[in-house]
Design an enzyme around this catalytic site. Structure first.
Site, short mmCIF file in Angstrom:
data_model
loop_
_atom_site.label_atom_id
_atom_site.label_comp_id
_atom_site.label_asym_id
_atom_site.label_seq_id
_atom_site.Cartn_x
_atom_site.Cartn_y
_atom_site.Cartn_z
CG ASP A 1 20.79 87.50 75.62
OD1 ASP A 1 19.89 88.31 75.89
OD2 ASP A 1 21.08 87.16 74.48
CG ASP B 1 28.10 86.32 75.62
OD1 ASP B 1 27.06 86.25 76.29
OD2 ASP B 1 28.18 86.98 74.57
N1 GLY Z 1 23.16 85.59 73.63
C1 GLY Z 1 22.95 85.90 72.27
C2 GLY Z 1 21.80 85.21 71.69
O1 GLY Z 1 21.02 84.56 72.36
O2 GLY Z 1 21.63 85.34 70.49
#
Ligand code: GLY
Length: 406
Positions: free
Chosen positions: A181, A122
């Protein structure tokens, strides 16, 4: 930094660098009413965040509220740690507010160490939504180094056999997990290649985007949340959900991440295949029979109990922001349709149904987002990323007026 100099610098940088963001090649005209709303909401958000900063302890980042309305905090290793400084910087860019700027600098100092974190995918969310903005506002070699180091950490999770960056670590041998994501984190890699001149980051981003294009999408252009690859062979083992209603369902924020990810990948590469995919995802969302008229999706397009289930303001914010950008890359008619959809979302999110009254909601701007219903976590609460993408959408909308770029 002298404040007058800072404001002048901000303006100058905004006019050059930020004009690349959401630039309308269609010369789409914003509606006066929404423009007025966007300007007013950015001012309102400035006041709310001045309150918010008094609520957040110096050594933590805000996360959400608990069921009693108490502020829940997080350390900087959490995937959302860049959104609070990022929101502050979006507000600084929009209003020139010096208090918020000082607060953003304090938060960036706290976050800085995550540039060496190799345990998460992330880093794009964490380090580019924060330091990327900081470097655009007040360019500095220190920020550039942090961005490139963060990209190096992210790239360490790339696997040439699978052709992707690993999302979640897994204890199961041979399992290589990638979630939709992760497309969002590629922006950091594209930026790092530009800043460092090292094309490795760019190449990794392309490979990840291409592998995801092959394996993450269904024939209706919705996406699976998780693809489980075999790390030995790169073959797909399984496609499933984690935060959605079912393996075969269309988790709303996942669709939003895919839409944003491929729009950004098109901006960075000019590759029409990515633009085509972004348009297909937009069509899936906007023409879905269970997409509500007010533009804020249910947490999953296939959630049980619709219409008696939760909406997700975070997915709506992401969709609004990216549609304003995508509107500039399409035919004029499609662009108008996207802009209308974004305006509709902004109107709804800016209404009392979603926007908190000042000095309430713990200091967050928006109410009614969903983190993960299957995990019974963060259900119908404020979330930092809902605020961040809402502010980005308001700024992008205002940026459609050439003379109002700040
Ligand atoms: N990237 C994690 C979410 O969107 O919850």
């Amino acid at each position: 930094m002298n404040f007058k100099f800072f404001v002048t610098l901000t303006l100058a940088v905004s006019l050059t660098v930020f004009s690349a963001d959401a630039q309308s090649v269609n010369n789409l005209r914003p509606r006066k009413k929404i423009l007025k709303l966007a300007r007013a909401r950015l001012e309102g958000a400035k006041s709310q965040y001045r309150y918010f900063m008094t609520q957040v302890p110096q050594d933590k980042m805000p996360r959400t509220l608990d069921k009693d309305g108490k502020l829940l905090l997080t350390d900087t290793g959490w995937w959302c740690s860049g959104f609070y400084p990022g929101s502050l910087l979006l507000l600084v860019k929009a209003t020139g507010d010096q208090e918020l700027y000082q607060e953003s600098l304090r938060r960036l100092s706290l976050l800085e160490k995550e540039q060496y974190n190799k345990e998460t995918h992330d880093l794009g969310f964490m380090m580019y939504c924060s330091f990327g903005l900081a470097d655009k506002l007040a360019p500095s070699q220190r920020y550039k180094d942090i961005i490139v180091n963060s990209a190096r950490s992210l790239a360490s999770r790339f696997d040439t056999t699978v052709g992707c960056i690993r999302s979640w670590n897994s204890k199961t041998p041979g399992e290589f997990l990638v979630i939709i994501d992760n497309m969002m984190n590629l922006e950091l890699l594209f930026a790092a290649s530009r800043l460092s001149g090292d094309s490795t980051f760019h190449k990794i981003a392309l490979r990840h985007a291409n592998t995801t294009l092959t394996n993450h999408f269904r024939s209706d252009n919705s996406s699976w949340h998780v693809v489980n690859y075999d790390s030995e062979t790169g073959a797909v083992r399984l496609k499933r959900t984690d935060q959605g209603a079912a393996d075969a369902s269309a988790w709303a924020r996942g669709q939003a991440w895919g839409l944003y990810g491929y729009t950004m990948a098109y901006r960075e590469t000019g590759n029409e295949t990515y633009l085509d995919q972004a348009n297909k995802i937009a069509s899936f969302i906007l023409s879905h029979s269970r997409y509500p008229k007010d533009g804020v999706p249910y947490w999953d397009f296939d959630a049980p109990g619709i219409p008696n289930t939760f909406r997700d303001a975070s997915a709506a914010s992401v969709i609004a922001s990216v549609l304003i950008e995508l509107a500039g890359y399409t035919s004029k008619n499609t662009g108008k349709q996207y802009l209308n959809a974004a305006e509709n979302i902004l109107l709804t999110l800016s209404s009392p149904a979603y926007t908190a009254t000042e000095r309430t909601n713990g200091g967050f701007l928006l109410k009614h987002s969903v983190g993960s219903i299957p995990h019974k976590s963060e259900v119908d609460v404020p979330l930092t990323y809902a605020d961040y993408y809402y502010l980005e959408a308001l700024s992008r909308y205002r940026g459609l007026v050439k003379t109002d770029k700040r």
